[in-house]
Design an enzyme around this catalytic site. Sequence first.
Site, PDB file in Angstrom:
ATOM      1  N   ALA A  83      -3.309  -0.271   7.019  1.00 54.94           N
ATOM      2  CA  ALA A  83      -4.670  -0.769   7.232  1.00 54.94           C
ATOM      3  C   ALA A  83      -5.652   0.221   6.629  1.00 54.94           C
ATOM      4  O   ALA A  83      -5.336   1.406   6.460  1.00 54.94           O
ATOM      5  CB  ALA A  83      -4.956  -0.934   8.722  1.00 54.94           C
ATOM      6  N   ASP A  84      -6.823  -0.271   6.311  1.00 57.20           N
ATOM      7  CA  ASP A  84      -7.894   0.628   5.864  1.00 57.20           C
ATOM      8  C   ASP A  84      -8.670   1.159   7.057  1.00 57.20           C
ATOM      9  O   ASP A  84      -9.171   2.280   7.035  1.00 57.20           O
ATOM     10  CB  ASP A  84      -8.811  -0.120   4.891  1.00 57.20           C
ATOM     11  CG  ASP A  84      -8.031  -0.580   3.671  1.00 57.20           C
ATOM     12  OD1 ASP A  84      -7.412   0.279   3.021  1.00 57.20           O
ATOM     13  OD2 ASP A  84      -7.994  -1.791   3.399  1.00 57.20           O
TER      14      ASP A  84
ATOM     15  N   GLU B  93      -1.073 -10.788   2.698  1.00 50.37           N
ATOM     16  CA  GLU B  93      -0.825 -10.015   3.927  1.00 50.37           C
ATOM     17  C   GLU B  93      -1.147 -10.861   5.167  1.00 50.37           C
ATOM     18  O   GLU B  93      -0.400 -10.850   6.142  1.00 50.37           O
ATOM     19  CB  GLU B  93      -1.681  -8.742   3.918  1.00 50.37           C
ATOM     20  CG  GLU B  93      -1.217  -7.727   2.887  1.00 50.37           C
ATOM     21  CD  GLU B  93      -2.142  -6.540   2.725  1.00 50.37           C
ATOM     22  OE1 GLU B  93      -1.705  -5.554   2.112  1.00 50.37           O
ATOM     23  OE2 GLU B  93      -3.288  -6.592   3.171  1.00 50.37           O
TER      24      GLU B  93
ATOM     25  N   GLY C 123      -5.864  -2.615  -1.150  1.00 45.25           N
ATOM     26  CA  GLY C 123      -4.933  -2.806  -2.270  1.00 45.25           C
ATOM     27  C   GLY C 123      -4.986  -4.219  -2.835  1.00 45.25           C
ATOM     28  O   GLY C 123      -4.118  -4.602  -3.625  1.00 45.25           O
TER      29      GLY C 123
ATOM     30  N   GLY D 139       0.818  -1.217   0.000  1.00 40.29           N
ATOM     31  CA  GLY D 139       0.000   0.000   0.000  1.00 40.29           C
ATOM     32  C   GLY D 139       0.841   1.252   0.000  1.00 40.29           C
ATOM     33  O   GLY D 139       2.078   1.197   0.055  1.00 40.29           O
ATOM     34  N   SER D 140       0.170   2.394  -0.050  1.00 39.26           N
ATOM     35  CA  SER D 140       0.887   3.663  -0.162  1.00 39.26           C
ATOM     36  C   SER D 140       1.662   3.992   1.121  1.00 39.26           C
ATOM     37  O   SER D 140       2.740   4.607   1.056  1.00 39.26           O
ATOM     38  CB  SER D 140      -0.094   4.792  -0.493  1.00 39.26           C
ATOM     39  OG  SER D 140      -1.110   4.870   0.479  1.00 39.26           O
TER      40      SER D 140
ATOM     41  N   ASP E  12       2.781  -3.242   8.184  1.00 39.06           N
ATOM     42  CA  ASP E  12       1.782  -3.078   7.125  1.00 39.06           C
ATOM     43  C   ASP E  12       0.799  -1.973   7.513  1.00 39.06           C
ATOM     44  O   ASP E  12       0.680  -1.607   8.686  1.00 39.06           O
ATOM     45  CB  ASP E  12       1.033  -4.406   6.904  1.00 39.06           C
ATOM     46  CG  ASP E  12       0.296  -4.449   5.562  1.00 39.06           C
ATOM     47  OD1 ASP E  12       0.358  -3.470   4.799  1.00 39.06           O
ATOM     48  OD2 ASP E  12      -0.336  -5.488   5.293  1.00 39.06           O
TER      49      ASP E  12
HETATM   50  C1  5RP Z   1      -3.542  -3.516   0.899  1.00 35.46           C
HETATM   51  C2  5RP Z   1      -3.841  -3.093   2.286  1.00 35.46           C
HETATM   52  C3  5RP Z   1      -3.304  -1.768   2.732  1.00 35.46           C
HETATM   53  O1  5RP Z   1      -2.559  -1.954   3.876  1.00 35.46           O
HETATM   54  C4  5RP Z   1      -4.450  -0.849   3.009  1.00 35.46           C
HETATM   55  O2  5RP Z   1      -5.291  -0.801   1.868  1.00 35.46           O
HETATM   56  C5  5RP Z   1      -3.959   0.557   3.349  1.00 35.46           C
HETATM   57  O3  5RP Z   1      -3.375   1.128   2.223  1.00 35.46           O
HETATM   58  P1  5RP Z   1      -2.784   2.588   2.205  1.00 35.46           P
HETATM   59  O4  5RP Z   1      -1.555   2.568   3.038  1.00 35.46           O
HETATM   60  O5  5RP Z   1      -2.502   2.837   0.738  1.00 35.46           O
HETATM   61  O6  5RP Z   1      -3.833   3.516   2.742  1.00 35.46           O
HETATM   62  O7  5RP Z   1      -4.483  -3.753   3.053  1.00 35.46           O
HETATM   63  O8  5RP Z   1      -4.208  -4.701   0.555  1.00 35.46           O
END
Ligand code: 5RP
Length: 234
Positions: A94-95, A114, A108, A40-41, A92
């Site tokens: 998270a959303d 993950e 993502g 993710g970003s 990692d």
């Molecule tokens: C990817 C994920 C990401 O960790 C989640 O979507 C957060 O992404 P971002 O850092 O771009 O906000 O679970 O599958």
Amino acid sequence: MTHPQTPPAVTLSQDELKTQVGHAALRYVIAGEIVGVGTGSTVNKFIDALAGIKDQIKGAVSSSVASTERLQALGITVFDSNDVAELSVYIDGADEIDHQGYMVKGGGAALTREKIVAAQSRQFVCIADESKLVQTLGKYPLPVEVIPMAVQRIKRLFEAMGAQAKLRLKGDAPLMTDNGQHILDVTGLNITDPLAFETQVSQWPGVVTVGVFAHQKAQVCLLGTASGVKTLTF
Ligand code: 5RP
């Protein structure tokens, strides 16, 4: 009389908050070891920071093709998850993350790998900007990776719960994950018992992975806020 100078309020963009937590996560990386790397970003910021200390680590286990490509482009060795028994730490994004360290992930589309890397790690360090902290999971559309032939049946099971599941598209076609499966994004949920919800949905035939990370929850969250990085422990 002189007045103490009040520093001007600094408003950081979401991107700057992600950079902050990406750098802060370096302190959880153990020299000489292999680190688990999410997707993710926000994780991209961590990967870029990790490149600065790449000579101090053995390498990484990655949770997606995208992260693998970024790690390798920066000269970081990527190990197959099968060749590594256990990792000390997995970093990692998270959303959504709640106050117990339970998360919704998969925005993502990398949720399956993950969860695998999280499961082989002793500690999950979540890096997120403060917009991701919630009281109850479920506002962000919940990603569920499903086997294509089960899409319609799983949609109906969510409808029976009062939720709506939508097939994620890339252009005009269903998105294919790194594992060759589809993603359903589920809205209308209020996940008050993440452990029970994850257990229940994981058992539906055709579900590869549900994006609730309760059994693989975070132990630490580095939260990017306007007043700096806050460390939450669960
Ligand atoms: C990817 C994920 C990401 O960790 C989640 O979507 C957060 O992404 P971002 O850092 O771009 O906000 O679970 O599958």
